[in-house]
Design a protein around this motif. Structure first.
Motif, PDB file in Angstrom:
ATOM      1  N   LEU A   9       7.458  -0.621  -7.405  1.00 30.36           N
ATOM      2  CA  LEU A   9       6.264  -0.958  -8.178  1.00 30.36           C
ATOM      3  C   LEU A   9       6.332  -0.367  -9.580  1.00 30.36           C
ATOM      4  O   LEU A   9       5.936  -1.005 -10.563  1.00 30.36           O
ATOM      5  CB  LEU A   9       5.017  -0.461  -7.453  1.00 30.36           C
ATOM      6  N   GLN A  17       3.637  -7.058  -7.675  1.00 34.67           N
ATOM      7  CA  GLN A  17       2.246  -7.448  -7.429  1.00 34.67           C
ATOM      8  C   GLN A  17       2.116  -8.943  -7.175  1.00 34.67           C
ATOM      9  O   GLN A  17       1.279  -9.373  -6.382  1.00 34.67           O
ATOM     10  CB  GLN A  17       1.372  -6.993  -8.596  1.00 34.67           C
ATOM     11  N   THR A  20       3.368  -9.448  -3.570  1.00 37.51           N
ATOM     12  CA  THR A  20       2.359  -8.924  -2.651  1.00 37.51           C
ATOM     13  C   THR A  20       1.150  -9.847  -2.580  1.00 37.51           C
ATOM     14  O   THR A  20       0.622 -10.135  -1.493  1.00 37.51           O
ATOM     15  CB  THR A  20       1.899  -7.517  -3.097  1.00 37.51           C
ATOM     16  N   THR A  21       0.719 -10.332  -3.729  1.00 34.75           N
ATOM     17  CA  THR A  21      -0.446 -11.218  -3.774  1.00 34.75           C
ATOM     18  C   THR A  21      -0.155 -12.535  -3.074  1.00 34.75           C
ATOM     19  O   THR A  21      -1.010 -13.057  -2.337  1.00 34.75           O
ATOM     20  CB  THR A  21      -0.874 -11.468  -5.233  1.00 34.75           C
ATOM     21  N   GLY A  61      -1.565 -13.276  -8.886  1.00 32.42           N
ATOM     22  CA  GLY A  61      -0.802 -12.041  -9.073  1.00 32.42           C
ATOM     23  C   GLY A  61      -0.636 -11.658 -10.533  1.00 32.42           C
ATOM     24  O   GLY A  61      -1.086 -10.580 -10.958  1.00 32.42           O
ATOM     25  N   SER A  65      -3.100  -8.872 -12.393  1.00 28.42           N
ATOM     26  CA  SER A  65      -2.371  -7.667 -12.776  1.00 28.42           C
ATOM     27  C   SER A  65      -2.568  -7.367 -14.259  1.00 28.42           C
ATOM     28  O   SER A  65      -2.857  -6.234 -14.655  1.00 28.42           O
ATOM     29  CB  SER A  65      -0.883  -7.847 -12.462  1.00 28.42           C
ATOM     30  N   ASN A 151      -1.889   1.017 -11.324  1.00 31.34           N
ATOM     31  CA  ASN A 151      -0.836   0.243 -10.675  1.00 31.34           C
ATOM     32  C   ASN A 151      -1.167  -0.167  -9.249  1.00 31.34           C
ATOM     33  O   ASN A 151      -0.530  -1.058  -8.693  1.00 31.34           O
ATOM     34  CB  ASN A 151       0.490   1.015 -10.677  1.00 31.34           C
ATOM     35  N   LEU A 154      -4.591  -3.719  -7.960  1.00 31.38           N
ATOM     36  CA  LEU A 154      -4.418  -5.060  -7.421  1.00 31.38           C
ATOM     37  C   LEU A 154      -4.086  -5.009  -5.934  1.00 31.38           C
ATOM     38  O   LEU A 154      -4.549  -5.843  -5.155  1.00 31.38           O
ATOM     39  CB  LEU A 154      -3.325  -5.811  -8.187  1.00 31.38           C
ATOM     40  N   MET A 155      -3.300  -4.017  -5.518  1.00 33.08           N
ATOM     41  CA  MET A 155      -2.965  -3.884  -4.107  1.00 33.08           C
ATOM     42  C   MET A 155      -4.220  -3.617  -3.283  1.00 33.08           C
ATOM     43  O   MET A 155      -4.416  -4.216  -2.212  1.00 33.08           O
ATOM     44  CB  MET A 155      -1.959  -2.753  -3.896  1.00 33.08           C
TER      45      MET A 155
END
Length: 203
Positions: A9, A17, A20-21, A61, A65, A151, A154-155
């Protein structure tokens, strides 16, 4: 595992991101289809899941971000509390309504719908989704902006979004079904209005 994720990351925040998204948007649709709609594996709409994942990875994403970075760098207040409230207000009054509108429009395009049909989708689902957003996300973002490092915001949002994305998928599917039903009714009405002698000539 977390240490590895943190390293990756730090090196490629946007890429990680986005991936992951995409995964969590797709997972939200799987939850919607299997846990809520109970379609079963044999009736699972893979294309629908891919549309959700694609939107998550290609739009949600990177946009979210960069949005979080913009908010962090540009929105300031005279105290930490006013800064926090301004960030949440910007997120919920600017980003959220636009994001939801883009979501329904993008899903309509990916489903192959016309501009008029997308407009109908928005009329059927947009207001419902925005009002539901305001029942959940202001509180989530107050906690997220206050406690979570940039950072990881968003997660955190994506984890909460597992349920939210399932809800969006359901509302999107419902609005699409309403558009399709309306189209069938219009087609049926058009055919029924054609004089019988004209139909006989066509036959």
């Amino acid at each position: 595992m977390f240490a590895w994720y943190n390293r990756v990351l730090s090196k490629r925040p946007i890429l990680v991101q986005c991936i992951t998204t995409a995964f969590l948007f797709g997972t939200g649709d799987v939850i919607a289809q299997q846990a809520i709609e109970r379609k079963g594996i044999e009736h699972h709409e893979v294309a629908r899941t891919l549309r959700m994942a694609g939107f998550g990875g290609c739009f949600a994403g990177p946009v979210l971000s960069n949005w979080y970075r913009f908010v962090e760098l540009n929105i300031k207040g005279t105290t930490p509390i006013t800064t926090l409230l301004k960030k949440v207000a910007a997120d919920q009054l600017l980003c959220a309504p636009i994001f939801i509108g883009v979501f329904f429009s993008a899903q309509g395009l990916l489903e192959g719908k016309s501009v008029n049909q997308i407009q109908e989708k928005l009329e059927n689902g947009y207001t419902t989704a925005v009002l539901a957003n305001y029942k959940i996300w202001p509180a989530v973002q107050l906690i997220n902006f206050y406690f979570t490092p940039l950072n990881y915001r968003l997660m955190v949002s994506n984890i909460v979004s597992l349920g939210w994305n399932a809800y969006l998928s359901l509302v999107n599917q419902s609005s699409s079904a309403a558009v399709s039903e309306d189209l069938k009714m219009k087609s049926s009405t058009t055919v029924s209005n054609i004089p019988t002698e004209d139909l006989q000539q066509v036959a």
